[in-house]
Design an enzyme around this catalytic site. Structure first.
Site, PDB file in Angstrom:
ATOM      1  N   LYS A   6       0.781  -1.194  -0.084  1.00  0.00           N
ATOM      2  CA  LYS A   6       0.108  -0.100  -0.067  1.00  0.00           C
ATOM      3  C   LYS A   6       0.825   1.204   0.197  1.00  0.00           C
ATOM      4  O   LYS A   6       0.633   2.255  -0.566  1.00  0.00           O
ATOM      5  CB  LYS A   6      -1.015   0.023   1.081  1.00  0.00           C
ATOM      6  CG  LYS A   6      -2.103  -1.078   1.217  1.00  0.00           C
ATOM      7  CD  LYS A   6      -2.800  -1.042   2.464  1.00  0.00           C
ATOM      8  CE  LYS A   6      -3.704  -2.413   2.118  1.00  0.00           C
ATOM      9  NZ  LYS A   6      -4.932  -2.617   3.240  1.00  0.00           N
ATOM     10  N   GLN A  50      -4.978  -1.281   9.498  1.00  0.00           N
ATOM     11  CA  GLN A  50      -4.750  -2.439   8.821  1.00  0.00           C
ATOM     12  C   GLN A  50      -5.341  -3.581   9.868  1.00  0.00           C
ATOM     13  O   GLN A  50      -4.999  -3.799  11.150  1.00  0.00           O
ATOM     14  CB  GLN A  50      -3.311  -2.909   8.548  1.00  0.00           C
ATOM     15  CG  GLN A  50      -3.028  -4.003   7.899  1.00  0.00           C
ATOM     16  CD  GLN A  50      -3.557  -3.970   6.277  1.00  0.00           C
ATOM     17  OE1 GLN A  50      -3.850  -2.934   5.920  1.00  0.00           O
ATOM     18  NE2 GLN A  50      -3.581  -5.124   5.865  1.00  0.00           N
ATOM     19  N   ASP A  73     -11.309   2.694   3.661  1.00  0.00           N
ATOM     20  CA  ASP A  73     -11.636   1.328   3.619  1.00  0.00           C
ATOM     21  C   ASP A  73     -13.250   1.270   3.711  1.00  0.00           C
ATOM     22  O   ASP A  73     -13.699  -0.001   3.302  1.00  0.00           O
ATOM     23  CB  ASP A  73     -11.245   0.679   4.952  1.00  0.00           C
ATOM     24  CG  ASP A  73     -10.086  -0.173   4.895  1.00  0.00           C
ATOM     25  OD1 ASP A  73      -9.675  -0.589   3.700  1.00  0.00           O
ATOM     26  OD2 ASP A  73      -9.383  -0.046   5.899  1.00  0.00           O
TER      27      ASP A  73
END
Ligand code: L34
Length: 233
Positions: A6, A50, A73
């Protein structure tokens, strides 16, 4: 490794990124404090926690703390709710990546039998909703589904997200079906593989995504898209 991928993608897109790592014994308050600080920062447009988090941390509480405008997200309740209605700013990265793969491959979801195996909040549930928005006829299967094979065999489009190495075998797939593998598993030899037994299923599928090199990179691409969108909100 996912986080590193990422960061590399951010660099490629000229997006500034900051990584905060903690000891696994980190206190919930420390995470909440950081999220508050990033929520308030004018120079930060996207926040991603995460997953998975250590067991002693209340995942819901942490996710809920993220500002919905920075929730790249699309995991916060507000953004999940918007997806249900079909009126959203962000789509969850993995399901959105799957939809992009389908679209870019020239596959029309409209009226098709879509079967999603797995019902997680991160993939299965939102995936089903996105396929529904694209006018698919959608079924969600999970570990309690009776006659799983009967259901998966009906699928024109089969999306698998259960986290079980090579679980979907050729006898579970209709000839010509589009098979999309969201799994990131390890086989008996410790090699990276998906939830689909690629070698056998590729013989019956009309199209199939590999692992690695399939859905994973798409997840990251959609994260970049959401982040750019967040900066413009
Ligand atoms: N908050 N946590 C949050 N958001 C997410 O969207 C994720 N996920 C999952 C784990 N936790 C998360 C990811 O990003 C899984 N995931 C993810 C991200 C990237 C890749 C795979 C999963 C990826 O880069 N896959 C590549 C390389 C795989 C390899 O070589 O090992 C691939 O080709 O599939």
């Amino acid at each position: 490794m996912y986080v590193n991928n990422k960061k590399k993608a951010c660099e490629y897109c000229n997006i500034h990124s900051e990584e905060y790592t903690f000891d696994e014994n980190v206190k919930e308050e420390a995470l909440l404090e950081l999220i508050d600080c990033l929520n308030a920062s004018k120079s930060i447009h996207g926040i991603l926690v995460q997953l998975p988090l250590p067991k002693h941390i209340d995942e819901k509480k942490i996710i809920n703390a993220i500002s919905e405008k920075k929730d790249v997200d699309a995991f916060t309740p507000a953004n999940v709710g918007k997806i249900m209605i079909g009126d959203y700013d962000f789509l969850p990265c993995t399901p959105a990546g799957v939809m992009e793969l389908i679209k870019e491959s020239g596959i029309d979801v409209k009226g098709k039998e879509c079967v999603v195996v797995g019902r997680s909040n991160i993939v299965g549930k939102p995936q089903a909703m996105l396929l529904l928005h694209s006018h698919g006829t959608v079924t969600i299967c999970h570990s309690k589904t009776e006659n799983l094979k009967e259901v998966t065999k009906r699928a024109d489009i089969l999306v698998v997200a259960i986290g079980k190495a090579k679980f979907i075998t050729a006898d579970m797939v209709k000839k010509g079906a589009v098979v999309i593998d969201v799994g990131m598993d390890r086989d008996e030899e410790g090699k990276l593989c998906g939830d689909v037994d690629f070698e056998s299923v590729k013989g019956v599928a009309g199209a199939i995504t590999p692992v690695p090199g399939g859905v994973g990179p798409m997840t990251i691409a959609m994260l970049m898209k959401n982040t750019i969108k967040a900066a413009a909100l």
